[in-house]
Scaffold this motif. Structure first.
Motif, short mmCIF file in Angstrom:
data_model
loop_
_atom_site.label_atom_id
_atom_site.label_comp_id
_atom_site.label_asym_id
_atom_site.label_seq_id
_atom_site.Cartn_x
_atom_site.Cartn_y
_atom_site.Cartn_z
N VAL A 198 14.97 10.17 -5.43
CA VAL A 198 14.49 11.04 -6.51
C VAL A 198 14.15 12.46 -6.01
N PRO A 199 13.38 12.63 -4.92
CA PRO A 199 13.09 14.00 -4.48
C PRO A 199 14.35 14.81 -4.18
N ILE A 200 15.31 14.17 -3.52
CA ILE A 200 16.55 14.88 -3.21
C ILE A 200 17.28 15.28 -4.49
N THR A 201 17.35 14.36 -5.44
CA THR A 201 18.05 14.62 -6.70
C THR A 201 17.36 15.72 -7.50
N VAL A 202 16.03 15.66 -7.56
CA VAL A 202 15.27 16.64 -8.35
C VAL A 202 15.42 18.04 -7.76
N PHE B 214 4.18 16.88 -5.02
CA PHE B 214 3.65 15.54 -4.76
C PHE B 214 4.75 14.56 -4.34
N LEU B 215 6.01 14.88 -4.67
CA LEU B 215 7.10 14.02 -4.23
C LEU B 215 7.26 14.02 -2.71
N ALA B 216 6.72 15.04 -2.05
CA ALA B 216 6.74 15.04 -0.59
C ALA B 216 5.93 13.86 -0.06
N VAL B 217 4.82 13.55 -0.72
CA VAL B 217 4.02 12.39 -0.34
C VAL B 217 4.83 11.11 -0.57
N THR B 218 5.51 11.06 -1.72
CA THR B 218 6.35 9.90 -2.03
C THR B 218 7.38 9.65 -0.93
N ALA B 219 8.06 10.70 -0.52
CA ALA B 219 9.10 10.55 0.50
C ALA B 219 8.52 10.02 1.80
N GLY B 220 7.39 10.59 2.23
CA GLY B 220 6.76 10.14 3.46
C GLY B 220 6.32 8.69 3.40
N ASP B 221 5.69 8.30 2.29
CA ASP B 221 5.20 6.92 2.16
C ASP B 221 6.34 5.93 1.99
N ALA C 1 11.20 1.88 -2.82
CA ALA C 1 11.16 2.80 -1.69
C ALA C 1 12.41 3.67 -1.62
N LEU C 2 13.57 3.06 -1.84
CA LEU C 2 14.81 3.85 -1.85
C LEU C 2 14.81 4.86 -3.00
N LEU C 3 14.29 4.43 -4.15
CA LEU C 3 14.17 5.35 -5.28
C LEU C 3 13.28 6.53 -4.93
N GLY C 4 12.20 6.25 -4.18
CA GLY C 4 11.28 7.31 -3.78
C GLY C 4 11.88 8.32 -2.82
N TYR D 131 0.83 -1.20 0.00
CA TYR D 131 0.00 0.00 0.00
C TYR D 131 0.87 1.26 0.00
N SER D 132 1.84 1.30 0.90
CA SER D 132 2.67 2.50 1.02
C SER D 132 3.48 2.76 -0.24
N VAL D 133 4.06 1.71 -0.82
CA VAL D 133 4.86 1.91 -2.02
C VAL D 133 3.98 2.26 -3.21
N TYR D 134 2.75 1.72 -3.24
CA TYR D 134 1.83 2.08 -4.32
C TYR D 134 1.47 3.56 -4.25
N VAL D 135 1.07 4.04 -3.06
CA VAL D 135 0.74 5.46 -2.92
C VAL D 135 1.95 6.32 -3.23
N ALA D 136 3.12 5.87 -2.78
CA ALA D 136 4.35 6.61 -3.08
C ALA D 136 4.57 6.74 -4.58
N MET D 137 4.32 5.65 -5.33
CA MET D 137 4.53 5.67 -6.78
C MET D 137 3.54 6.58 -7.49
N VAL D 138 2.30 6.63 -6.99
CA VAL D 138 1.32 7.54 -7.57
C VAL D 138 1.87 8.96 -7.55
N TYR D 139 2.46 9.34 -6.43
CA TYR D 139 2.95 10.71 -6.29
C TYR D 139 4.34 10.89 -6.90
N LEU D 140 5.15 9.83 -6.87
CA LEU D 140 6.45 9.91 -7.54
C LEU D 140 6.27 10.14 -9.04
N LEU D 141 5.30 9.45 -9.63
CA LEU D 141 5.08 9.56 -11.07
C LEU D 141 4.42 10.88 -11.46
#
Length: 511
Positions: free
Chosen positions: A282-286, A456-463, A276-279, A83-93
């Protein structure tokens, strides 16, 4: 599709229906189709999300005794991680979604494609079977990512720049549309899926997205002309280079997982942990890439520095808030009384409580900000974020109480969750619509849509933090872990408040 701001496009903008004629609650009428499209997209998304964890554990050892079978029979820890990684991917993408809007299709075409992908994903979820389930989940994540930042960008296009006094109110109305869909979804999709048939519930989600797509296509004539423009289209060389990079990374991933799977070492964590590590990476890199961009003016660079404070605060906020569909969902399913005055209800109904509070409180907050602004007493954005952080922390301090009461197989009153959601909603209304509007104000012009993806990447990082904790088998439903998260959020809120003068200095003319 226009590829640049041509003379014709500029002329069209001055006579766009977004600037005059019919209105929608005093706002440009183009807000209406965007409001309804997002409402139905959220209906499909939150309906599926309400079912996700209970469907994953259904039929397994962690399912509630006597509940409907037919799910994937997964352990609770694995289900929470998925669930957490799915929600994270929604916002990562949402980040590449914004890139497609800025560089390839423009916001309007990107949203059309996104809605079609989401609908296809829900249709796959409606087909029984583990392969179709995970394929459908991936499509919903991809489509949602494409849609999110672009539809918010089009809301911003309806107003006359960052200083338009209607802008925050417009985003608040848009946010109400999100929550109408989120409120109805668990009651309809959740009830049908949890009480009748899981896959019929997923099918209703597909129908909701189909309706949202039709409404969007009908309402495109009321949108601002900029919504069809690609702000900075890719050159032929850039298209070729981007395609080659994408194929290279796809090949690396395929080779890696081919070796892992071929040698018999593949487990679910081989998928969850790298994502999860990618999530988190990516925010830090971006943010670092945007901050180092030499094409940005000094003012834009300074605003990006200020924006990082809000980003970190939001990541901590969403880390706790998004547990509504995981930690709090399983608590509602197994440790909360499922009837009131003899009326039985499925646990997915608790997923409607937060949007119900939003619809009740959002008009009050919108009125309150205007009322305070007229008296020159409205809290700054920084203070609103600090209030949100303290509020979300307080909600988990409260959550620790029923957690402790439910130990030993007891169930607690639904009133506890109703109160926790109310506190969280008050924090959400201080952060989420304000953060959306803040992002459109502080975004460098070069990254107009992409900065909403960054938000939205903030949501990714948290999830993703929650995914890593779940895969490490940290007891997320333990009182100590709940209190630890509450303390972290509260301290982060205090840090933002103490640093508010410094942050506001970096924001320039944005308040």
């Amino acid at each position: 599709m226009a590829s640049s701001l041509t003379k014709d496009a500029a002329q069209q903008e001055t006579t766009s229906p977004a600037r005059g004629g019919m209105t929608f609650f005093g706002h440009p009428f183009g807000l209406a189709p965007l409001f309804l499209t997002e409402m139905w997209e959220r209906f499909s998304y939150y309906g599926m999300r309400a079912l996700l964890v209970v469907y994953l554990i259904s039929g397994g050892p962690d399912a509630k005794p006597g509940s409907q079978g037919g799910g994937l029979a997964m352990p609770e820890a694995s289900s929470v991680a998925i669930y957490s990684v799915y929600v994270a991917m929604v916002y990562l993408l949402a980040m590449p979604g914004g890139w497609f809007g800025d560089r390839v299709w423009g916001p309007r075409k990107t949203v059309t494609i996104a809605a079609s992908v989401i609908m296809s994903g829900h249709l796959l979820l409606a087909v029984p079977g583990k392969p179709t389930f995970f394929a459908g989940l991936a499509l919903v994540a991809i489509g949602s990512g494409l849609l999110k930042s672009n539809i918010s960008t089009m809301v911003g296009h309806l107003y006359d720049g960052p200083q338009d006094p209607r802008r925050d109110g417009g985003f608040t109305i848009f946010y109400i549309g999100i929550n109408i869909g989120a409120f109805a979804a668990p009651l309809v999709i959740g009830t049908v899926g949890q009480e009748v048939n899981w896959h019929l519930g997923f099918g209703i989600a597909a129908a909701g997205m189909a309706l949202g797509l039709l409404i969007f296509l009908w309402g495109t004539r009321h949108l601002d002309a900029k919504s069809s423009v690609v702000p900075k289209p890719l050159s032929a060389e850039e298209r070729k280079a981007t395609l080659m990079k994408a194929l290279l990374w796809l090949g690396v991933a395929a080779a890696f997982y081919g070796v892992v799977g071929g040698t018999g070492h593949f487990t679910l964590n081989w998928a969850l942990i790298p994502i999860a590590l990618l999530g988190l990476i990516v925010p830090i890199t971006v943010l670092a890439r945007i901050k180092r961009d030499k094409e940005l003016s000094a003012t834009e660079q300074t605003k990006v520095s200020g924006y990082i404070w809000f980003f970190v605060a939001a990541a901590v906020f969403w880390m706790i808030f998004d547990q509504a569909g995981s930690t709090m969902s399983t608590f509602a399913e197994k440790k909360t009384t499922d009837n009131v005055f003899g009326l039985h209800f499925p646990s997915t109904w608790f997923q409607s409580v937060n949007p119900l509070w939003v619809m009740a409180l959002a008009p009050v907050f919108a009125w309150l900000w205007v009322w305070l602004a007229k008296r020159d007493r409205e809290p700054s954005t920084t203070v609103k974020f600090a209030m949100a952080m303290v509020g979300i922390g307080a909600s988990f301090f409260v959550f620790a109480v029923p957690m402790g009461m439910a130990e030993g197989g007891h169930t607690v009153s639904p009133a506890w969750l109703l109160m926790i959601y109310m506190i969280q909603t008050m924090g959400e209304l201080c952060l989420s619509p304000v953060g959306l509007s803040l992002t459109t104000k502080m975004a460098p012009q070069k990254y107009a849509s992409q900065m909403l993806g960054v938000w939205f990447l903030a949501v990714t990082a948290g999830d993703c933090i929650m995914t890593l904790l779940a895969t490490a088998k940290v007891p997320l439903d333990g009182v100590g872990v709940i209190v630890g998260q509450a303390a972290a959020a509260t301290l982060a809120g205090i840090a933002v408040w103490v640093s508010r003068k410094k942050i506001e200095g970096l924001m320039g003319d944005v308040r």
